[in-house]
Design a protein around this motif. Structure first.
Motif, PDB file in Angstrom:
ATOM      1  N   SER A 135     -83.471   9.337 -88.310  1.00  0.00           N
ATOM      2  CA  SER A 135     -83.902   8.335 -89.295  1.00  0.00           C
ATOM      3  C   SER A 135     -82.921   7.169 -89.378  1.00  0.00           C
ATOM      4  N   GLY A 136     -82.435   6.709 -88.240  1.00  0.00           N
ATOM      5  CA  GLY A 136     -81.533   5.570 -88.194  1.00  0.00           C
ATOM      6  C   GLY A 136     -80.072   5.903 -88.435  1.00  0.00           C
ATOM      7  N   LEU A 137     -79.783   7.132 -88.824  1.00  0.00           N
ATOM      8  CA  LEU A 137     -78.401   7.567 -89.037  1.00  0.00           C
ATOM      9  C   LEU A 137     -77.864   8.244 -87.788  1.00  0.00           C
ATOM     10  N   ILE A 138     -76.605   7.995 -87.497  1.00  0.00           N
ATOM     11  CA  ILE A 138     -75.921   8.667 -86.396  1.00  0.00           C
ATOM     12  C   ILE A 138     -75.181   9.855 -87.001  1.00  0.00           C
ATOM     13  N   LEU A 139     -75.497  11.041 -86.520  1.00  0.00           N
ATOM     14  CA  LEU A 139     -74.869  12.272 -87.006  1.00  0.00           C
ATOM     15  C   LEU A 139     -73.893  12.752 -85.948  1.00  0.00           C
ATOM     16  N   LEU A 140     -72.648  12.919 -86.353  1.00  0.00           N
ATOM     17  CA  LEU A 140     -71.586  13.275 -85.429  1.00  0.00           C
ATOM     18  C   LEU A 140     -70.831  14.480 -85.967  1.00  0.00           C
ATOM     19  N   GLU A 141     -70.905  15.597 -85.244  1.00  0.00           N
ATOM     20  CA  GLU A 141     -70.063  16.739 -85.593  1.00  0.00           C
ATOM     21  C   GLU A 141     -68.817  16.625 -84.728  1.00  0.00           C
ATOM     22  N   ILE A 142     -67.678  16.509 -85.392  1.00  0.00           N
ATOM     23  CA  ILE A 142     -66.427  16.203 -84.718  1.00  0.00           C
ATOM     24  C   ILE A 142     -65.329  17.140 -85.215  1.00  0.00           C
ATOM     25  N   VAL A 143     -64.411  17.486 -84.324  1.00  0.00           N
ATOM     26  CA  VAL A 143     -63.240  18.280 -84.694  1.00  0.00           C
ATOM     27  C   VAL A 143     -62.037  17.358 -84.600  1.00  0.00           C
ATOM     28  N   ARG A 144     -61.378  17.170 -85.754  1.00  0.00           N
ATOM     29  CA  ARG A 144     -60.230  16.269 -85.845  1.00  0.00           C
ATOM     30  C   ARG A 144     -58.945  17.067 -86.059  1.00  0.00           C
ATOM     31  N   HIS A 145     -57.831  16.381 -85.919  1.00  0.00           N
ATOM     32  CA  HIS A 145     -56.522  17.021 -86.087  1.00  0.00           C
ATOM     33  C   HIS A 145     -56.138  17.116 -87.560  1.00  0.00           C
ATOM     34  N   SER A 146     -55.587  18.251 -87.937  1.00  0.00           N
ATOM     35  CA  SER A 146     -54.920  18.357 -89.234  1.00  0.00           C
ATOM     36  C   SER A 146     -53.486  17.861 -89.011  1.00  0.00           C
ATOM     37  N   PRO A 147     -52.751  17.600 -90.081  1.00  0.00           N
ATOM     38  CA  PRO A 147     -51.375  17.139 -89.893  1.00  0.00           C
ATOM     39  C   PRO A 147     -50.499  18.119 -89.107  1.00  0.00           C
ATOM     40  N   SER A 148     -50.860  19.398 -89.118  1.00  0.00           N
ATOM     41  CA  SER A 148     -50.029  20.391 -88.418  1.00  0.00           C
ATOM     42  C   SER A 148     -50.547  20.749 -87.018  1.00  0.00           C
ATOM     43  N   ASP A 149     -51.690  20.207 -86.617  1.00  0.00           N
ATOM     44  CA  ASP A 149     -52.250  20.531 -85.300  1.00  0.00           C
ATOM     45  C   ASP A 149     -51.454  19.857 -84.183  1.00  0.00           C
TER      46      ASP A 149
END
Length: 184
Positions: A135-149
């Motif tokens: 419906s016009g939205l871009i859905l992104l499942e992403i894995v990001r870094h935590s401060p300790s990663d």
């Protein structure tokens, strides 16, 4: 039967078959394809590049930006409300000794030709789990870094939603996902 009448009947039959079998009678060139996207020009954080079969190799030996690749994460859908199937894609750019810039690219469909509308650098060595347009939205499942990663291993999962607005990717929402781990 006279000639004008037979021509008229043939035209009706042809029009009807195109309506019934529309996908075969469509002129074709107005749709974006994976091949077109993998051979398009893009403006990324590292500069303007042209992919060839999904790859850009920097011809300048020893350059900070060595290459960009199409990792196969993409989707088609209408981003700007014009009814044409646009696209979103992920591109990886390899920079420096260990950097991998991951970029989200929004691509408008201009009569079957890809035209980049926007690009957003998502970070270094983030992990894209899924990418879709709904419906016009871009859905992104992403894995990001935590401060300790460590840089190799992001661990925090998010569902981020973006909208293309005035040729910019605008973050609409960001939800932290609680993904359980399983031990072997």
């Amino acid at each position: 039967m006279n000639r004008p009448m037979s021509m008229f009947i043939m035209l009706i039959i042809l029009a009807g078959s195109c309506f019934f079998y529309g996908e075969y009678c469509h002129a074709g060139g107005d749709e974006l394809t994976v091949n077109k996207l993998m051979n398009a020009e893009y403006r990324l954080k590292c500069g303007k590049i042209k992919l060839t079969d999904g790859v850009f190799e920097n011809p300048i030996e020893g350059a900070h930006h060595s290459s960009t690749e199409w990792p196969g994460k993409f989707d088609f859908g209408d981003l700007n409300g014009d009814g044409a199937a646009d696209a979103v894609a992920i591109l990886w750019s390899f920079v420096g000794a260990s950097g991998t810039w991951v970029e989200l690219v929004a691509i408008k469909n201009q009569k079957g030709h890809p035209r980049q509308a926007a690009a957003l650098n998502l970070g270094n060595k983030v992990n894209i789990k899924s990418l879709s347009i709904n419906s016009g939205l871009i859905l992104l499942e992403i894995v990001r870094h935590s401060p300790s990663d460590p840089m190799c291993c992001p661990s925090v999962h998010f569902l981020e939603k973006y909208r293309l607005k005035c040729d910019k990717l605008v973050l609409v929402s960001k939800e932290k996902l609680h993904v359980g781990t399983t031990e072997d």
